[in-house]
Design a protein around this motif. Structure first.
Motif, PDB file in Angstrom:
ATOM      1  N   LEU A   1      79.417   4.242 -26.294  1.00 48.31           N
ATOM      2  CA  LEU A   1      78.889   5.157 -27.309  1.00 48.31           C
ATOM      3  C   LEU A   1      78.098   6.341 -26.766  1.00 48.31           C
ATOM      4  N   VAL A   2      77.361   6.149 -25.686  1.00 49.65           N
ATOM      5  CA  VAL A   2      76.491   7.233 -25.193  1.00 49.65           C
ATOM      6  C   VAL A   2      77.294   8.453 -24.711  1.00 49.65           C
ATOM      7  N   PRO A   3      78.347   8.288 -23.897  1.00 47.46           N
ATOM      8  CA  PRO A   3      79.053   9.493 -23.439  1.00 47.46           C
ATOM      9  C   PRO A   3      79.616  10.367 -24.570  1.00 47.46           C
ATOM     10  N   PRO A   4      80.347   9.810 -25.559  1.00 49.93           N
ATOM     11  CA  PRO A   4      80.858  10.720 -26.594  1.00 49.93           C
ATOM     12  C   PRO A   4      79.748  11.354 -27.432  1.00 49.93           C
ATOM     13  N   VAL A   5      78.659  10.634 -27.649  1.00 50.61           N
ATOM     14  CA  VAL A   5      77.560  11.211 -28.429  1.00 50.61           C
ATOM     15  C   VAL A   5      76.904  12.358 -27.654  1.00 50.61           C
ATOM     16  N   LEU A   6      76.648  12.165 -26.362  1.00 48.55           N
ATOM     17  CA  LEU A   6      76.065  13.248 -25.553  1.00 48.55           C
ATOM     18  C   LEU A   6      76.998  14.454 -25.481  1.00 48.55           C
TER      19      LEU A   6
ATOM     20  N   PRO B   1      79.591  16.075 -15.341  1.00 46.82           N
ATOM     21  CA  PRO B   1      79.381  14.647 -15.062  1.00 46.82           C
ATOM     22  C   PRO B   1      79.514  13.764 -16.301  1.00 46.82           C
ATOM     23  N   LEU B   2      79.534  14.346 -17.496  1.00 43.25           N
ATOM     24  CA  LEU B   2      79.636  13.546 -18.718  1.00 43.25           C
ATOM     25  C   LEU B   2      81.082  13.176 -19.060  1.00 43.25           C
ATOM     26  N   PHE B   3      82.014  14.116 -18.888  1.00 48.93           N
ATOM     27  CA  PHE B   3      83.405  13.849 -19.273  1.00 48.93           C
ATOM     28  C   PHE B   3      83.983  12.596 -18.593  1.00 48.93           C
ATOM     29  N   PRO B   4      83.822  12.399 -17.286  1.00 47.60           N
ATOM     30  CA  PRO B   4      84.396  11.185 -16.683  1.00 47.60           C
ATOM     31  C   PRO B   4      83.816   9.888 -17.244  1.00 47.60           C
ATOM     32  N   LEU B   5      82.593   9.944 -17.756  1.00 48.12           N
ATOM     33  CA  LEU B   5      81.974   8.737 -18.304  1.00 48.12           C
ATOM     34  C   LEU B   5      82.706   8.212 -19.539  1.00 48.12           C
ATOM     35  N   LEU B   6      83.496   9.060 -20.194  1.00 48.65           N
ATOM     36  CA  LEU B   6      84.289   8.585 -21.332  1.00 48.65           C
ATOM     37  C   LEU B   6      85.234   7.457 -20.928  1.00 48.65           C
ATOM     38  N   ALA B   7      85.661   7.435 -19.678  1.00 49.92           N
ATOM     39  CA  ALA B   7      86.627   6.433 -19.214  1.00 49.92           C
ATOM     40  C   ALA B   7      85.985   5.097 -18.866  1.00 49.92           C
ATOM     41  N   VAL B   8      84.680   5.059 -18.679  1.00 48.08           N
ATOM     42  CA  VAL B   8      84.014   3.834 -18.238  1.00 48.08           C
ATOM     43  C   VAL B   8      84.013   2.766 -19.331  1.00 48.08           C
ATOM     44  N   GLY B   9      83.670   3.135 -20.553  1.00 52.50           N
ATOM     45  CA  GLY B   9      83.591   2.167 -21.641  1.00 52.50           C
ATOM     46  C   GLY B   9      84.905   1.452 -21.920  1.00 52.50           C
ATOM     47  N   PRO B  10      85.999   2.183 -22.118  1.00 52.85           N
ATOM     48  CA  PRO B  10      87.277   1.492 -22.341  1.00 52.85           C
ATOM     49  C   PRO B  10      87.641   0.550 -21.197  1.00 52.85           C
TER      50      PRO B  10
END
Length: 195
Positions: free
Chosen positions: A13-18, A47-56
């Motif tokens: 949740l944090v990456p897409p919200v940020l 640095p935020l865009f790649p974090l979208l891949a961590v949760g899935p």
């Protein structure tokens, strides 16, 4: 909620919200007046865009190691290629505009092609992880899966432009939240039914 669930919740949740919050400031077009903000905003997003891949990936691997590996590979492809979009169309194009240099068409063309590969990989990673959740808890997770996948598709179409791109990030977060709730409720119900 146990600690790993909180970590997973944060990773999803944090990456897409940020990204959505930063996206609310995304200029409609790259103009001379907006060039410095355009460039700097994409530096913040890098640095935020790649974090979208961590949760899935974390979610899929917690359910099925094979889907975890598939989601990891798709997430890696997304992170590489979408970062190229951000670097080229965001940082480089903004820098070229600030310096009044030509070549924006070339930079945007390359960025678009590379970003599309990354976006398709992200849609695939989202679908794989959502499929894992549906496999575990059934169709109760389907609304969340559809919202997250729809958000991922809208992200490919709209990047993080206001309002559609920002709403795509919110859809991703809401879809994951729905799936996590159904997963948590399903796991709690299963533990109560054990003898």
């Amino acid at each position: 909620m146990p600690r790993p669930d909180r970590l997973l919740l944060a990773a999803l949740l944090v990456p897409p919200v940020l990204i959505a919050l930063v996206g609310t400031t995304h200029p409609d077009r790259l103009t001379m007046d907006a060039a410095v903000h355009w460039r700097n905003m994409h530096i913040v997003l890098l640095p935020l865009f790649p974090l979208l891949a961590v949760g899935p990936w974390l979610l899929a691997r917690s359910i099925d190691p094979l889907y975890g590996r598939i989601t990891l590979v798709l997430g890696y492809v997304y992170a590489c290629f979408y970062s190229a979009l951000d670097i080229l169309a965001g940082i480089a194009a903004g820098g070229l505009k600030v310096d009044r240099e030509s070549g924006l068409g070339t930079v945007f063309g390359l960025a678009s092609d590379l970003g599309e590969v990354g976006s398709i990989a992200y849609i695939g990673a989202t679908a794989a992880a959502a499929g894992c959740v549906i496999r575990v808890v059934g169709l109760r997770a389907l609304p969340g899966a559809l919202v997250a996948i729809g958000g991922a598709y809208a992200f490919m179409q709209e990047h993080v432009y206001w309002p559609a791109g920002v709403l795509s990030m919110i859809a991703i977060a809401l879809g994951w939240a729905w799936m996590l709730v159904t997963l948590h409720v399903g796991q709690r119900s299963a533990s109560r039914s054990l003898p």
